[in-house]
Write a protein that holds these residues in place. Structure first.
Motif, PDB file in Angstrom:
ATOM      1  N   TRP A  90       1.039  -1.009   0.271  1.00 50.01           N
ATOM      2  CA  TRP A  90      -0.243  -0.278  -0.225  1.00 50.01           C
ATOM      3  C   TRP A  90       0.905   0.961  -0.097  1.00 50.01           C
ATOM      4  O   TRP A  90       1.779   1.627   0.780  1.00 50.01           O
ATOM      5  CB  TRP A  90      -0.721   0.078   0.773  1.00 50.01           C
ATOM      6  N   ARG A  91       0.720   2.121  -1.133  1.00 46.13           N
ATOM      7  CA  ARG A  91       1.855   2.995  -1.028  1.00 46.13           C
ATOM      8  C   ARG A  91       1.619   4.124  -0.599  1.00 46.13           C
ATOM      9  O   ARG A  91       2.217   5.166   0.091  1.00 46.13           O
ATOM     10  CB  ARG A  91       2.275   3.873  -3.088  1.00 46.13           C
ATOM     11  N   ASN A  92      -0.252   4.251  -0.048  1.00 46.42           N
ATOM     12  CA  ASN A  92      -0.006   5.493   1.266  1.00 46.42           C
ATOM     13  C   ASN A  92       0.596   5.038   2.759  1.00 46.42           C
ATOM     14  O   ASN A  92       1.316   5.947   3.350  1.00 46.42           O
ATOM     15  CB  ASN A  92      -1.361   5.329   0.865  1.00 46.42           C
ATOM     16  N   PHE A  93       1.411   3.886   2.874  1.00 53.32           N
ATOM     17  CA  PHE A  93       2.256   3.846   3.568  1.00 53.32           C
ATOM     18  C   PHE A  93       4.138   4.813   3.987  1.00 53.32           C
ATOM     19  O   PHE A  93       4.779   4.888   4.417  1.00 53.32           O
ATOM     20  CB  PHE A  93       2.851   1.810   3.860  1.00 53.32           C
ATOM     21  N   ALA A  94       3.875   5.354   2.859  1.00 53.28           N
ATOM     22  CA  ALA A  94       5.308   5.996   2.990  1.00 53.28           C
ATOM     23  C   ALA A  94       5.417   7.038   3.060  1.00 53.28           C
ATOM     24  O   ALA A  94       5.702   8.365   2.567  1.00 53.28           O
ATOM     25  CB  ALA A  94       5.048   6.460   0.458  1.00 53.28           C
ATOM     26  N   TYR A  95       4.911   7.368   4.427  1.00 49.42           N
ATOM     27  CA  TYR A  95       4.788   8.995   4.738  1.00 49.42           C
ATOM     28  C   TYR A  95       5.932   9.095   5.791  1.00 49.42           C
ATOM     29  O   TYR A  95       6.499   8.059   5.634  1.00 49.42           O
ATOM     30  CB  TYR A  95       3.450   9.235   5.439  1.00 49.42           C
ATOM     31  N   ASP A  96       6.917  10.516   5.747  1.00 54.39           N
ATOM     32  CA  ASP A  96       7.716  10.615   6.854  1.00 54.39           C
ATOM     33  C   ASP A  96       7.520  10.473   7.786  1.00 54.39           C
ATOM     34  O   ASP A  96       8.898   9.876   8.414  1.00 54.39           O
ATOM     35  CB  ASP A  96       8.730  11.585   5.833  1.00 54.39           C
ATOM     36  N   SER A  97       6.731  11.427   7.578  1.00 58.54           N
ATOM     37  CA  SER A  97       6.036  10.663   9.332  1.00 58.54           C
ATOM     38  C   SER A  97       4.658  10.907  10.254  1.00 58.54           C
ATOM     39  O   SER A  97       4.213  11.859   9.472  1.00 58.54           O
ATOM     40  CB  SER A  97       7.317  12.397  10.674  1.00 58.54           C
ATOM     41  N   LEU A  98       4.315  10.347  10.963  1.00 60.18           N
ATOM     42  CA  LEU A  98       3.040  10.208  11.763  1.00 60.18           C
ATOM     43  C   LEU A  98       2.893  11.777  12.149  1.00 60.18           C
ATOM     44  O   LEU A  98       1.689  12.623  12.220  1.00 60.18           O
ATOM     45  CB  LEU A  98       2.550   8.689  12.764  1.00 60.18           C
ATOM     46  N   PHE A  99       4.287  11.988  12.988  1.00 60.27           N
ATOM     47  CA  PHE A  99       4.041  13.053  13.600  1.00 60.27           C
ATOM     48  C   PHE A  99       3.571  14.490  12.852  1.00 60.27           C
ATOM     49  O   PHE A  99       2.629  15.127  12.798  1.00 60.27           O
ATOM     50  CB  PHE A  99       5.183  13.446  14.865  1.00 60.27           C
ATOM     51  N   GLU A 100       4.220  14.418  11.956  1.00 61.41           N
ATOM     52  CA  GLU A 100       4.331  15.901  10.313  1.00 61.41           C
ATOM     53  C   GLU A 100       2.583  15.746   9.858  1.00 61.41           C
ATOM     54  O   GLU A 100       1.836  16.597   9.909  1.00 61.41           O
ATOM     55  CB  GLU A 100       5.296  15.648   9.938  1.00 61.41           C
ATOM     56  N   ARG A 101       2.359  13.913   9.627  1.00 62.05           N
ATOM     57  CA  ARG A 101       0.639  14.138   9.303  1.00 62.05           C
ATOM     58  C   ARG A 101      -0.693  14.567  10.160  1.00 62.05           C
ATOM     59  O   ARG A 101      -1.395  15.042   9.331  1.00 62.05           O
ATOM     60  CB  ARG A 101       0.909  12.513   8.704  1.00 62.05           C
ATOM     61  N   ALA A 102       0.067  14.407  11.461  1.00 64.91           N
ATOM     62  CA  ALA A 102      -0.952  14.823  12.184  1.00 64.91           C
ATOM     63  C   ALA A 102      -1.230  16.233  12.625  1.00 64.91           C
ATOM     64  O   ALA A 102      -2.643  16.755  12.448  1.00 64.91           O
ATOM     65  CB  ALA A 102      -1.067  14.043  13.475  1.00 64.91           C
ATOM     66  N   GLN A 103      -0.248  16.783  11.765  1.00 61.46           N
ATOM     67  CA  GLN A 103      -0.969  18.365  11.743  1.00 61.46           C
ATOM     68  C   GLN A 103      -0.833  18.820  10.972  1.00 61.46           C
ATOM     69  O   GLN A 103      -1.800  19.839  10.587  1.00 61.46           O
ATOM     70  CB  GLN A 103       1.424  19.165  11.702  1.00 61.46           C
ATOM     71  N   LYS A 104      -1.091  18.042   9.309  1.00 58.87           N
ATOM     72  CA  LYS A 104      -1.887  18.565   8.090  1.00 58.87           C
ATOM     73  C   LYS A 104      -3.120  17.898   7.975  1.00 58.87           C
ATOM     74  O   LYS A 104      -3.508  18.205   6.763  1.00 58.87           O
ATOM     75  CB  LYS A 104      -0.632  18.510   7.296  1.00 58.87           C
ATOM     76  N   VAL A 105      -3.975  16.875   8.893  1.00 57.57           N
ATOM     77  CA  VAL A 105      -4.527  16.056   8.232  1.00 57.57           C
ATOM     78  C   VAL A 105      -5.973  17.246   8.362  1.00 57.57           C
ATOM     79  O   VAL A 105      -5.849  18.489   8.923  1.00 57.57           O
ATOM     80  CB  VAL A 105      -4.957  15.124   9.376  1.00 57.57           C
ATOM     81  N   ARG A 106      -6.223  16.730   7.573  1.00 61.56           N
ATOM     82  CA  ARG A 106      -8.020  17.475   7.015  1.00 61.56           C
ATOM     83  C   ARG A 106      -8.899  18.238   8.656  1.00 61.56           C
ATOM     84  O   ARG A 106      -9.074  18.980   8.453  1.00 61.56           O
ATOM     85  CB  ARG A 106      -9.259  17.194   5.719  1.00 61.56           C
ATOM     86  N   ASN A 107      -9.061  16.815   9.120  1.00 60.43           N
ATOM     87  CA  ASN A 107     -10.182  17.187  10.201  1.00 60.43           C
ATOM     88  C   ASN A 107      -9.083  16.678  11.971  1.00 60.43           C
ATOM     89  O   ASN A 107      -8.282  16.080  11.960  1.00 60.43           O
ATOM     90  CB  ASN A 107     -10.999  15.600   9.968  1.00 60.43           C
ATOM     91  N   LYS A 108      -9.449  17.974  12.482  1.00 61.86           N
ATOM     92  CA  LYS A 108      -8.910  17.801  13.686  1.00 61.86           C
ATOM     93  C   LYS A 108      -7.568  17.508  13.914  1.00 61.86           C
ATOM     94  O   LYS A 108      -6.848  16.420  14.372  1.00 61.86           O
ATOM     95  CB  LYS A 108      -9.701  16.704  14.792  1.00 61.86           C
ATOM     96  N   PRO A 109      -6.676  18.017  13.173  1.00 68.65           N
ATOM     97  CA  PRO A 109      -5.431  18.395  13.258  1.00 68.65           C
ATOM     98  C   PRO A 109      -4.735  18.792  14.250  1.00 68.65           C
ATOM     99  O   PRO A 109      -5.289  19.328  14.849  1.00 68.65           O
ATOM    100  CB  PRO A 109      -4.592  19.341  11.467  1.00 68.65           C
ATOM    101  N   LEU A 110      -3.500  18.327  14.544  1.00 66.80           N
ATOM    102  CA  LEU A 110      -2.587  18.734  16.629  1.00 66.80           C
ATOM    103  C   LEU A 110      -2.640  20.665  16.224  1.00 66.80           C
ATOM    104  O   LEU A 110      -2.179  20.963  15.605  1.00 66.80           O
ATOM    105  CB  LEU A 110      -1.242  18.696  16.284  1.00 66.80           C
ATOM    106  N   GLY A 111      -2.754  21.440  17.014  1.00 68.94           N
ATOM    107  CA  GLY A 111      -3.439  22.506  17.514  1.00 68.94           C
ATOM    108  C   GLY A 111      -1.873  22.492  17.909  1.00 68.94           C
ATOM    109  O   GLY A 111      -1.102  21.992  18.779  1.00 68.94           O
TER     110      GLY A 111
END
Length: 336
Positions: A34-55
């Motif tokens: 599953w190529r979507n597992f190619a993210y660099d950082s879950l922490f970074e991803r949690a800051q950019k998600v569309r719904n309820k990102p880290l504040g």
């Protein structure tokens, strides 16, 4: 050795001169499916998600603790809530942050993880058949692919959790294949007393409700971060520290599939060295001749003095192109 001492040829997995007793899985193994597992950082991803990102307040908490590991921050907030309650101090602020960070984590993981409904059962069965060929499977991935594969075809796998789903280090090892999650996983829970249990859920429920736990419990997984950060989380967990010790005692040839053994995972290299592993099979995805040469140089230097066999990742059962699941294109909203 100099780079020009290598060529761009790669062996085929079925033709390696030795049989590997252990398999160390990295992110590349998940990305092969599953190529979507190619993210660099879950922490970074949690800051950019569309719904309820880290504040900003959430990020300040991570910064104050010097970590990008969700489990450590959530555990600290849990402790704060309990201490405040014992001292009759309002726990609303830490509790609000606890739920906000968990929600950002949920959205980040769901945006990257393959849904269970998209994963064919025959893919999971094929994975399980191959995993059973090893004495021990060491996975540094915290996704659910290996867990779902074992769940789909559990015969031949050792169960390290008791009838109450609690981790029991006293369990007698059988001749079955052991699957050890070196960085935890979405199927594991860190309990209030610091012990580990497996979640009582299967299939899609493992992903849908991975962060919906009892008060004081948090998902047990070590996400991307600094080496020191990961080591601290491992030492604080009975299960993770035991798994790490098992890698340091591994006997026989070891296969590295989809694992770079980068600087942030250098402690895994140290465990392999402590085990005295002398024969290693290393997968390389054939992106280009230059890539193959650089990878051969890197791993030969890393494992100087040991026998290293390189093979084409796509010739391995877990890297077979037939296992890849296409990521659906997001729906385009039509303008009215």
């Amino acid at each position: 050795m100099e780079l020009d001492a290598f060529d761009a040829s790669l062996g085929q997995w079925p033709h390696l001169p030795f049989h590997c007793t252990g398999l160390l899985l990295g992110n590349g193994a998940s990305r092969a499916l599953w190529r979507n597992f190619a993210y660099d950082s879950l922490f970074e991803r949690a800051q950019k998600v569309r719904n309820k990102p880290l504040g900003q307040t959430d990020l300040a908490l991570f910064k104050s603790m010097g970590t990008e590991n969700f489990e450590q921050v959530l555990s600290a907030l849990n402790t704060t809530v309990r201490v405040n309650a014992a001292l009759a101090i309002s726990a609303s602020a830490p509790l609000n942050r606890y739920y906000a960070i968990k929600e950002a984590l949920i959205h980040a993981m769901r945006s990257a993880h393959i849904p269970f409904r998209l994963l064919p059962g025959e893919h999971l069965q094929a994975m399980a058949r191959h995993l059973r060929e090893y004495t021990t499977v060491y996975s540094s991935n915290y996704d659910l692919l290996v867990t779902w594969a074992v769940e789909q075809a559990p015969e031949g796998f050792d169960e390290l959790f008791d009838v109450d789903l609690g981790f029991d280090v006293r369990r007698v090892r059988s001749d079955a294949t052991r699957v050890l999650h070196l960085h935890g996983g979405l199927h594991l829970i860190r309990q209030v007393d610091g012990t580990t249990r497996k979640r009582n859920a299967v299939g899609s429920a493992l992903l849908d409700g991975f962060a919906i736990n009892q008060p004081g419990e948090v998902p047990l997984f070590v996400n991307e971060g600094r080496r020191e950060d990961k080591l601290r989380a491992i030492r604080q967990s009975d299960y993770l520290s035991w798994c790490h010790a098992q890698l340091a005692q591994h006997q026989g040839p070891l296969c590295l599939f989809g694992h770079s053994l980068g600087e942030q995972d250098r402690y895994l290299l140290e465990a392999i060295e402590q085990a005295g592993v002398q024969q290693l099979a290393v997968s390389i995805f054939p992106l280009s001749d230059a890539w193959i040469l650089s990878q051969k140089h890197y791993f030969t230097t890393l494992f100087a003095g040991r026998e290293v066999q390189f093979f084409d990742a796509t010739s391995h059962p877990l890297g077979a192109p037939s296992l890849n699941v296409p990521v659906p294109k997001p729906a385009v909203k039509r303008k009215r």
